[in-house]
Design an enzyme around this catalytic site. Structure first.
Site, PDB file in Angstrom:
ATOM      1  N   LYS A  46      26.542  43.442  44.486  1.00 24.76           N
ATOM      2  CA  LYS A  46      25.236  43.142  43.885  1.00 24.76           C
ATOM      3  C   LYS A  46      24.061  43.827  44.574  1.00 24.76           C
ATOM      4  O   LYS A  46      23.021  44.081  43.945  1.00 24.76           O
ATOM      5  CB  LYS A  46      25.005  41.630  43.916  1.00 24.76           C
ATOM      6  CG  LYS A  46      25.920  40.852  42.988  1.00 24.76           C
ATOM      7  CD  LYS A  46      25.414  40.908  41.553  1.00 24.76           C
ATOM      8  CE  LYS A  46      26.227  40.010  40.632  1.00 24.76           C
ATOM      9  NZ  LYS A  46      25.804  40.167  39.232  1.00 24.76           N
ATOM     10  N   GLU A  67      39.069  39.623  33.226  1.00 24.09           N
ATOM     11  CA  GLU A  67      38.354  38.348  33.114  1.00 24.09           C
ATOM     12  C   GLU A  67      39.316  37.210  33.413  1.00 24.09           C
ATOM     13  O   GLU A  67      40.527  37.345  33.218  1.00 24.09           O
ATOM     14  CB  GLU A  67      37.809  38.162  31.690  1.00 24.09           C
ATOM     15  CG  GLU A  67      36.702  39.129  31.325  1.00 24.09           C
ATOM     16  CD  GLU A  67      36.082  38.792  29.967  1.00 24.09           C
ATOM     17  OE1 GLU A  67      34.857  38.594  29.912  1.00 24.09           O
ATOM     18  OE2 GLU A  67      36.836  38.746  28.959  1.00 24.09           O
ATOM     19  N   SER A  97      35.237  42.869  44.418  1.00 26.65           N
ATOM     20  CA  SER A  97      33.794  42.903  44.200  1.00 26.65           C
ATOM     21  C   SER A  97      32.956  42.013  45.106  1.00 26.65           C
ATOM     22  O   SER A  97      31.750  42.221  45.221  1.00 26.65           O
ATOM     23  CB  SER A  97      33.492  42.585  42.737  1.00 26.65           C
ATOM     24  OG  SER A  97      34.039  41.339  42.388  1.00 26.65           O
ATOM     25  N   GLY A 152      37.508  32.493  30.776  1.00 26.53           N
ATOM     26  CA  GLY A 152      36.193  33.108  30.567  1.00 26.53           C
ATOM     27  C   GLY A 152      36.301  34.477  29.922  1.00 26.53           C
ATOM     28  O   GLY A 152      35.751  35.455  30.424  1.00 26.53           O
ATOM     29  N   ASP A 186      34.978  35.977  27.375  1.00 30.49           N
ATOM     30  CA  ASP A 186      33.938  36.302  26.393  1.00 30.49           C
ATOM     31  C   ASP A 186      33.866  37.799  26.092  1.00 30.49           C
ATOM     32  O   ASP A 186      33.653  38.200  24.942  1.00 30.49           O
ATOM     33  CB  ASP A 186      32.563  35.784  26.863  1.00 30.49           C
ATOM     34  CG  ASP A 186      32.199  36.289  28.243  1.00 30.49           C
ATOM     35  OD1 ASP A 186      33.003  36.069  29.179  1.00 30.49           O
ATOM     36  OD2 ASP A 186      31.143  36.913  28.395  1.00 30.49           O
ATOM     37  N   SER A 217      22.433  31.592  41.417  1.00 30.29           N
ATOM     38  CA  SER A 217      23.010  30.707  42.414  1.00 30.29           C
ATOM     39  C   SER A 217      24.042  31.474  43.230  1.00 30.29           C
ATOM     40  O   SER A 217      24.683  30.941  44.107  1.00 30.29           O
ATOM     41  CB  SER A 217      23.689  29.526  41.744  1.00 30.29           C
ATOM     42  OG  SER A 217      24.691  30.009  40.863  1.00 30.29           O
TER      43      SER A 217
END
Lengths: 322, 322
Positions: free
Chosen positions: A56, A207, A307, A211, A213, A81
């Site tokens: 990130k 994924e 990651s 989850g 999506d 969060s």
């Protein structure tokens, strides 16, 4: 690769120049045990060893570093969060400004402290009654702060793509790249870099089963929303792909593999005991897909991204005993 | 540095050429949190990421690779319950020969399996009644095997020194190098390399408080034996320094720092949560000495070696809760 996409290889290369000397150039691990288990050569890009413990920081710093002097003087803001909170806090400090981070009241204390430790101001809200987006935007408007979004921004996506860029620069030709999918920023940037450098490469997202999506959205050809997923992979608990990230991913991804929470646990244990490296659940999902043979007709040389590694020793044990 | 020592920088350089492409060139980690906690720049050489999970492979491979074709055809042998067992087993496999490893019956199954997994033959003995040295030597004589000792051999010591050599090649000038001390092979090789490359460098060993045989021996000016140490750092539970390693260490070491088991626990947790890397207790002792400020008048640029990472997730949790 379509040239009309909102992020290009050139953008990723520009991001790489910006983060140079600020972000870590993370190591690439090899393990013969892993190669034997998978039946291929696997190159493991360790973004768990990135600053703030996750990829990130790449995107947050790239985006924040492009703000004007005036914007930087007023400060930046984010709502998160997770790892994006720490990434924006550190990016602000590196750029000599301040960050305000909107976080749920019940965020684990270690994450609140880590974020505050980078000098950020924390504003908490009740996640059951408050709307973090509204709070963040109101705060930004009131104080003149610039919001740095976790994935819905071309500079953020380009920044995340530098992990794949570095990996390919270091190891050369790869037949496939396997990347965890949450909001879709890491894989959108990675696919942009990878397909720009190696047009024949296959890019597969991973994924959690609960989850999926992005998988559903790719099948439907449009963004599909799912109930909030229950999974140990909290960084991948998105209920709908980002609009910008999906516009890239639907053009560049070759598929999505799904992994169960148990497969993620096995991968975290494998990373600990065989790779001697610490990954959080979301960070382990690409490794899990390989170890559990969830990717069809695997090619010979595969890159994967670990990651993130932000997990306390206690939570790690709890999850392994899951 | 006296030129009459039994291992020279040249020997370490020769070892580096031999292990090239066979051993990993392990990464060097940096962490600003660590730098802040220590008050210096710390360069962390990750031998926990070495093949077999510990620096031991360097020395075992260097020594085994120098045997004659005839010796190799007959096979090699070692006695060890720890990382040296796996190191010799893998070195044998890499050199196309077989290894016989003498291990206590009650060695944890994971270590027996890992050693057998590299293709070695395991011979077990009862640690309370048997003498592993006698068993190993009898076996070697009977089958014509060559014993590869864990530290008492110039080629083993030279091989271990390649970790420090790589570290200094990569990061340049260092003011100090801090290294765990067990039998003394790693630090003897490291000091040989470091003082050969940087004559002004300070080389500090770290022992567990309960296992301070090298510290006592250096003070006494001769090898001193202590009761078998009780410490979580099983790889450092030596009761007397090696004769050869001590002959080098008494000339080259600038001091020994001691750490408690609790300080080692703290360092293992710090490595996990902040460096995202897995270290076994013995592997964490140099880091522990820095974090606990057990080294006087610390200089500015410090190299340390994380010497091993072989620990199961269960044992890790047990130790942290210890």
């Amino acid at each position: 690769m379509p040239e009309t996409l909102p992020v290009t290889l050139r953008d990723v290369q520009d991001a790489a120049a910006r983060i140079k000397g600020v972000a870590h150039r993370t190591p690439v691990l090899r393990s013969r045990t892993l190669d034997e288990r998978v039946g291929a050569q696997v190159f493991v890009k360790c973004e768990n060893l990135q600053r703030v413990g996750a990829f990130k920081f790449r995107g947050a710093y790239n985006a924040a570093s492009r703000l004007t002097a005036e914007q930087l003087a007023k400060g930046i803001a984010a709502y998160s969060s997770g790892n994006h909170a720490q990434a924006v806090a550190l990016a602000a400090r590196e750029l000599g400004t301040t960050a305000v981070i909107v976080m749920p009241e019940d965020t684990p204390r270690s994450k609140l402290e880590a974020t505050a430790g980078y000098g950020a101001e924390i504003v908490t809200y009740d996640r059951y009654t408050g709307d973090r987006e509204a709070i963040g935007q109101a705060l930004a408007a009131e104080r003149g702060l610039t919001l740095v979004p976790p994935y819905e921004h071309p500079h953020v996506i380009a920044g995340q793509g530098t992990a794949a860029l570095e990996l390919i620069e270091e190891v050369g030709e790869l037949d496939a790249l396997v990347v965890p999918v949450g909001g879709g920023g890491l894989i959108a940037g990675s696919a942009t870099a990878a397909k720009g450098m190696l047009p024949g490469i296959r890019v597969v997202g991973v994924e959690p089963e609960a989850g999926d999506d992005t998988r559903r959205s790719l099948e439907a050809g449009r963004r599909v929303s799912i109930p909030v997923p229950r999974t140990i992979a909290d960084g991948q608990a998105a209920d709908i792909p980002g609009e910008l990230t999906f516009s890239i991913n639907r053009c560049l991804l070759d598929g999505i593999s799904l992994v169960s929470d148990d497969q993620i646990r096995d991968a975290m244990r494998f990373a600990f005991e065989r790779l001697k490296t610490v990954v959080e659940p979301s960070g382990a999902s690409a490794l899990a897909a390989l170890l559990a043979h969830r990717i069809d007709s695997l090619p010979r040389r595969i890159g994967i991204i670990l990651s993130g590694g932000n997990i306390s020793a206690e939570r790690f044990t709890e999850i392994l005993n899951g």
